[in-house]
Design an enzyme around this catalytic site. Structure first.
Site, mmCIF file in Angstrom:
data_model
loop_
_atom_site.group_PDB
_atom_site.id
_atom_site.type_symbol
_atom_site.label_atom_id
_atom_site.label_comp_id
_atom_site.label_asym_id
_atom_site.label_seq_id
_atom_site.Cartn_x
_atom_site.Cartn_y
_atom_site.Cartn_z
ATOM 1 N N GLN A 76 57.215 -2.785 42.996
ATOM 2 C CA GLN A 76 58.167 -2.782 41.888
ATOM 3 C C GLN A 76 58.615 -4.203 41.544
ATOM 4 O O GLN A 76 59.152 -4.903 42.402
ATOM 5 C CB GLN A 76 59.387 -1.953 42.293
ATOM 6 C CG GLN A 76 60.499 -1.911 41.254
ATOM 7 C CD GLN A 76 61.766 -1.295 41.831
ATOM 8 O OE1 GLN A 76 62.092 -1.516 42.995
ATOM 9 N NE2 GLN A 76 62.482 -0.541 41.029
ATOM 10 N N GLY A 77 58.412 -4.621 40.310
ATOM 11 C CA GLY A 77 58.820 -5.961 39.891
ATOM 12 C C GLY A 77 60.025 -5.914 38.964
ATOM 13 O O GLY A 77 59.894 -5.941 37.733
ATOM 14 N N TYR A 78 61.197 -5.821 39.543
ATOM 15 C CA TYR A 78 62.430 -5.761 38.747
ATOM 16 C C TYR A 78 63.232 -7.063 38.878
ATOM 17 O O TYR A 78 63.408 -7.803 37.921
ATOM 18 C CB TYR A 78 63.288 -4.582 39.211
ATOM 19 C CG TYR A 78 63.025 -3.257 38.528
ATOM 20 C CD1 TYR A 78 61.761 -2.944 38.034
ATOM 21 C CD2 TYR A 78 64.031 -2.311 38.391
ATOM 22 C CE1 TYR A 78 61.517 -1.720 37.417
ATOM 23 C CE2 TYR A 78 63.799 -1.091 37.773
ATOM 24 C CZ TYR A 78 62.542 -0.798 37.294
ATOM 25 O OH TYR A 78 62.323 0.412 36.688
ATOM 26 N N SER A 79 63.721 -7.298 40.119
ATOM 27 C CA SER A 79 64.644 -8.426 40.310
ATOM 28 C C SER A 79 63.965 -9.764 40.077
ATOM 29 O O SER A 79 62.775 -9.932 40.316
ATOM 30 C CB SER A 79 65.196 -8.414 41.735
ATOM 31 O OG SER A 79 65.977 -7.271 41.941
ATOM 32 N N SER A 112 59.174 -5.523 47.123
ATOM 33 C CA SER A 112 58.808 -4.922 48.408
ATOM 34 C C SER A 112 57.303 -4.744 48.510
ATOM 35 O O SER A 112 56.695 -4.149 47.617
ATOM 36 C CB SER A 112 59.460 -3.554 48.569
ATOM 37 O OG SER A 112 60.844 -3.665 48.413
ATOM 38 N N GLU A 163 64.892 5.772 42.231
ATOM 39 C CA GLU A 163 64.938 4.805 43.320
ATOM 40 C C GLU A 163 66.225 4.997 44.121
ATOM 41 O O GLU A 163 66.225 4.952 45.350
ATOM 42 C CB GLU A 163 64.877 3.371 42.761
ATOM 43 C CG GLU A 163 64.919 2.328 43.862
ATOM 44 C CD GLU A 163 64.887 0.903 43.334
ATOM 45 O OE1 GLU A 163 64.946 0.728 42.097
ATOM 46 O OE2 GLU A 163 64.795 -0.017 44.152
ATOM 47 N N GLU A 169 78.742 -2.053 44.786
ATOM 48 C CA GLU A 169 79.750 -2.403 43.786
ATOM 49 C C GLU A 169 79.272 -2.044 42.371
ATOM 50 O O GLU A 169 80.048 -1.561 41.545
ATOM 51 C CB GLU A 169 80.085 -3.894 43.880
ATOM 52 C CG GLU A 169 80.854 -4.267 45.142
ATOM 53 C CD GLU A 169 80.020 -4.203 46.432
ATOM 54 O OE1 GLU A 169 78.773 -4.287 46.352
ATOM 55 O OE2 GLU A 169 80.609 -4.049 47.513
#
Lengths: 387, 366
Positions: free
Chosen positions: A133-136, A168, A251, A372
């Protein structure tokens, strides 16, 4: 559907699993070492692991609820639940786990074209292709939509440049589903596309990040003039945020499941007693509260799965599930470390792995949206408090 | 929730908003009363008092999940009635017994013609097995001597279910509350509801007064206590929801420093945490009702899980409710204090957090 049908299904499932699950796969071990992730370069740890995957995939039981034409078994929730219960009863390892199953699959089922589903889902179900997964991105943690990785149009292709972080298993994956900016002039949520990229493409490179637990499951992933067909966009171009949000709910459910002492699993108190002998009063008191919460959170996950199948999905409440599940998991591992005492302080020994697991859980309330951020989602979207 | 359950919930809310908002409890308290006979009669007319009474005894027999839905709605506005004591606890005890007398008593409950109270505890904590009240054999019957405390609905009750120690073990009796030798003293309860101390001095009880079998009270009492605990958990979840609703509404309207206080993240996150806790508790509460309906013999853990969770969530909801309202939350003129005081009483009734957490632990093998 009558309960007789379900009883018959349970009996047949039990008989089939008895006949087809290799003995070696029935030890009840479900840890990092025994997971079968699949993929082009996957090396099975045993013939039994390979056989187990193959017989289950042939029945569509690696992804029981997916439609048959996409590699699943078309099961409803009631049948799926029975299959899960029978697998637990047999102490069977899961034949296959992957981000393809947990995250990309549900997103493709909701947003993909028929052709995309046929192309990508069956290989996920058979464990032939491993996804990451390429998100951040560096500088974009909780503010996920401020994606800077850019995909510039070039005929039928995009040229992708940028960097992802906390990817990951990027070093072990065959493909990546990534958020890329396809329109730099639009508002930040509107210029993003959800793009499928082969990790073998020229210009993709990865670098593992060593974590406090000593392991390196996360990577930095670099894109340097990577050419990707426009046909690989899932959903509409520039509207990838909708896909991303949908996937995030899955997720979050996946991460929340880690800590919940689901009804079939062992009691924390029993594990603690076995590990550390007699518990002191304060540890025992904490363990009691933790057990109560774990059971109730487990029931909540089940309730929301039922609700999701009845229609409407889990939606914003996935933030609640993620928050509760991950915070609980951290509490459980603190207790396990405490019960282990000095013996849990080494990387090896009888409790080897305990410290690494304990450290790993600290990421649970960060990855997939911090606790948060989850509370802010509940506060704004569910309670309607002013932003 | 099923369609039937949603309909029951909507009907209950509609009725209670008119008949018993929080101001109803305040009115009773200010008048020095703990019972509204008209409200109880209305509950009977709607089939609520017969929610756990078999149909052949004239009940609606809707089950424990339905009783939980009613109790949950009652909790939201702190509805005061002997619903739990009579319609849940006594009805569940009596339906364990196959006798004409029990059937007649159940019919009276369904009609709203009798109020029962359960006289079980003697110390300052729920502990049925520590019963000291003596049932001494006397001819064909018994003589009861001893004291019970915190008998909820004990002043208003027409009949008492009394747990006593006989020479063969714990025995449950069903006696009229005004029988010779019984002295009831109403307690000035913080939640403005009915509880009493009840003394028994040589009170005569016949063999017919025994509910179930002599020396085997628990066969009858355990299901009754669990039904009560599950319904009380549902009431407490409702109480938490009622307090929370007031609090969130206040966060949206109250301004300090020129903005709504609900814009402060410190408060947003606490409110969100409370909602997350309430959702988890709601799952445990629903599960308890379902287990009592489907597999009552194995419902102990589910019931205790619900009571434990509801106790902690209700506590959090009222503490946050007062704190987030600030000074006004401390005033008697404002309703939040009623929620806090009822929450404290309900926390103790039928077993506190520790009692139920221990039962969960025992069921889970540690």
């Amino acid at each position: 559907m009558s309960s007789t049908d379900l009883d018959t299904f349970r009996a047949e499932t039990r008989a089939w699993l008895e006949a087809n699950c290799p003995t070696e796969m029935r030890d009840g071990v479900r840890n990092e070492e025994t997971i079968c992730w699949g993929g082009r370069n996957w090396e099975f740890i045993s013939d039994a692991q390979r056989d187990w995957l193959n017989v289950m995939a042939a029945k569509g039981w690696t992804v029981p609820t997916w439609p048959v034409e996409y590699g699943g078994a078309g099961m409803d929730r009631a049948h799926d639940k029975i299959l899960s219960e029978e697998l637990v009863r047999l102490k069977a390892r899961l034949p296959l786990q992957s981000f393809g199953i947990w995250m990309l699959g549900p997103a493709l089922l909701a947003f993909g074209s028929h052709e995309q589903k046929l192309q990508y889902l069956p290989p996920i179900a058979r464990g032939e292709v491993r996804w990451c997964q390429g998100y951040s991105e560096p500088g974009a943690g909780s503010d996920l939509a401020s994606v800077q990785t850019k995909a510039d149009s070039d005929g039928d292709d995009y040229i992708v440049n940028g960097q992802k972080v906390w990817t990951s298993y990027a070093d072990k994956a065959d493909c990546i589903f990534a958020l890329v900016r396809t329109d730099r002039d639009a508002k930040k949520h509107l210029g993003i596309s959800f793009l499928l990229i082969d990790m073998d493409s020229k210009g993709v490179s990865t670098k593992p990040i060593r974590l406090i637990s000593g392991s390196s499951p996360f990577c930095e992933t670099f894109f340097d003039d990577v050419r990707v067909p426009k046909a690989n966009v899932v959903g509409m171009e520039h509207r990838g945020w909708d896909v991303a949000k949908h996937l995030l709910t899955h997720e979050r459910e996946m991460i929340s499941g880690g800590g919940a002492g689901l009804l079939g699993s062992r009691a924390l108190g029993a594990i603690l007693e076995e590990q550390g002998g007699e518990m002191d009063a304060s540890t025992r008191a904490e363990a009691l509260v933790c057990e109560v919460d774990a059971l109730a959170i487990g029931l909540t996950l089940e309730r929301y799965k039922d609700q999701a199948e009845a229609g409407g999905g889990v939606g914003d409440a996935s933030a609640m599930l993620k928050y509760q599940g991950t915070e609980l998991n951290k509490r459980r591992h603190e207790l396990l470390m405490s019960a282990g005492g000095t013996e849990a302080l080494t990387w090896d020994g009888t409790h080897g792995g305990l410290a690494a697991d304990w450290l790993r859980t600290k990421a649970n309330s960060i990855e997939g949206g911090t606790s948060e951020v989850m509370l802010s989602i509940v506060s704004r979207r569910i309670l309607g408090l002013p932003g | 929730m099923s369609e039937d359950e949603t309909m029951l919930q909507d009907a209950a809310r509609g009725f209670l908003d008119g008949a018993a908002p929080v101001s109803h409890l305040r009115g009773l308290r200010d008048a020095g009363k703990t019972l509204d006979a008209k409200l109880w009669a209305d509950m009977a007319a709607m089939g609520w008092t017969g929610v756990l009474v078999p149909e052949d005894a004239g009940g609606s027999d809707m089950g424990h999940a339905a009783a939980g839905i009613l109790a949950n709605e009652m909790g939201k506005t702190l509805v005061t009635s002997p619903f739990l004591s009579t319609a849940v606890i006594a009805a569940t005890a009596l339906r364990q017994v196959a006798s004409d007398r029990a059937t007649a008593a159940l019919a009276q409950i369904a009609e709203g013609k009798v109020i029962y109270a359960l006289a079980v505890d003697e110390g300052h904590k729920h502990a049925p097995e520590n019963t000291q009240l003596q049932a001494v054999a006397d001819g064909n019957g018994f003589r009861l001597t001893g004291s019970k405390g915190f008998v909820v609905d004990g002043s208003n009750a027409d009949r008492l279910l009394v747990l006593a120690q006989s020479d063969t073990g714990l025995t449950l009796f069903d006696v009229p509350a005004d029988r010779d030798g019984i002295t009831r003293t109403a307690s000035a309860m913080i939640d403005a509801r009915d509880a009493a101390s009840v003394d028994f001095a040589d009170v005569q009880a016949t063999g017919d007064d025994v509910v179930g079998t002599v020396g085997d009270a628990m066969t009858v009492l355990r299901p009754a206590l669990e039904a009560g605990q599950a319904a009380l958990a549902a009431e407490m979840a409702g109480l938490a929801a009622g307090a929370f609703e007031m609090t969130v509404a206040y966060l949206k309207e109250r301004k300090q420093f020129g903005i709504e206080i609900g814009r402060f993240q410190a408060l947003q996150h606490r409110a969100a945490h409370l909602w997350c806790e309430s959702e988890v508790t709601a799952s445990a509460v629903r599960n308890a009702g379902r287990m009592l309906d489907e597999d009552a013999d194995n419902a102990t853990m589910a019931v205790s899980l619900a009571k434990a969770r509801a106790t902690s969530t209700a506590k959090l909801a009222v503490i946050e409710g007062v704190q987030m309202h600030g000074g006004i939350g401390m005033t008697d003129a404002f309703d939040m204090g009623f929620f806090m005081k009822r929450g404290r009483v309900a926390a103790e009734w039928l077993g506190d957090y520790g009692y139920h957490a221990e039962r969960v632990a025992a069921a889970r093998g540690f």
